[in-house]
Design an enzyme around this catalytic site. Sequence first.
Site, PDB file in Angstrom:
ATOM      1  N   ALA A 171       0.848  -1.191   0.000  1.00  0.00           N
ATOM      2  CA  ALA A 171       0.000   0.000   0.000  1.00  0.00           C
ATOM      3  C   ALA A 171       0.887   1.245   0.000  1.00  0.00           C
ATOM      4  CB  ALA A 171      -0.906   0.002   1.222  1.00  0.00           C
ATOM      5  N   GLY A 215       0.261  -5.231   0.516  1.00  0.00           N
ATOM      6  CA  GLY A 215      -0.761  -5.218  -0.528  1.00  0.00           C
ATOM      7  C   GLY A 215      -0.303  -5.835  -1.827  1.00  0.00           C
ATOM      8  N   GLU A 227      -0.814  -9.446  -1.428  1.00  0.00           N
ATOM      9  CA  GLU A 227      -2.258  -9.684  -1.450  1.00  0.00           C
ATOM     10  C   GLU A 227      -2.822  -9.589  -2.869  1.00  0.00           C
ATOM     11  OE1 GLU A 227      -3.784  -8.169   2.851  1.00  0.00           O
ATOM     12  OE2 GLU A 227      -2.621  -6.716   1.688  1.00  0.00           O
ATOM     13  N   GLU A 245       2.856  -6.031   7.643  1.00  0.00           N
ATOM     14  CA  GLU A 245       2.011  -4.984   8.234  1.00  0.00           C
ATOM     15  C   GLU A 245       2.236  -4.799   9.726  1.00  0.00           C
ATOM     16  OE1 GLU A 245      -0.206  -6.386   4.540  1.00  0.00           O
ATOM     17  OE2 GLU A 245       0.930  -7.330   6.167  1.00  0.00           O
TER      18      GLU A 245
END
Length: 262
Positions: A68, A113, A116, A136
């Site tokens: 992210a 991310g 993911e 994270e």
Amino acid sequence: MLQFDTLSLSAKDQALILTINQPKSMNALAREVVNDLEAFLDWFETTGFEYRGVVITGAGEKSFVAGANIVQMNTMDEASFIAYARQMHSVTERLEALQVPVIAAVNGFALGGGCELALACDFIYSSERASFGQPEVNLGLVPGFGGSVRLPQRVGKAMARELIFTGRRIKAEEALRIGLANRVVPADELIDAAVAAIAEIAAVSPTAVAIAKRAMVSMDGLNVHDALAKEADAFIAAYHTEDSVEGRAAFVEKRAAVFPGK
């Protein structure tokens, strides 16, 4: 073919290659990238099915998707932050629902991310220099784009918990060993390997592939009895397609099938 600010598209044989093209930010998932991914899916779901598969990769030599965009995230108010997370959930679910296979060609960092996003693809091909992780917890966060759901499906609960709880980064060979990556190849062969996989898929029935993909996604998390019922429904649906009629006739007649894609 559409033009995007943060993505680039190219075609090779029957594969559509989608490159997240933000190398200065290590291809991080800024809101602009997520918006473009949604726009790409809008386009592909209505007009892109001339292609038999999608390959997702990242621009540059260092990163698939570094994660992210934390700098941008720090500027978001709560409503914007929640919308950002839900938007990425939508993108990953739509990738899973595409009728054609989606391959993540991971050429570098696939962290947070980025990991993911790769997990939302049907399978992962990795370059030998790639690395994966859900870091994270190092930021006081937890996976927010599907990692805590999809990572256990790939590598098992205990291994997923270890990776998420420690935030540890793993290299390509370990990703292969634990089942996160399907193949590890030299970096300069990565896209060709993914395109070759799409070509192999393109030789079989497109309706059967679509039905199999849809059925397998729908089975995730079900008990054996309910999953078998889903499989039976898919088997019956496939039997009644024109592709199945042609495929079975070709087998009996000892010839190559010519699938109509219906």
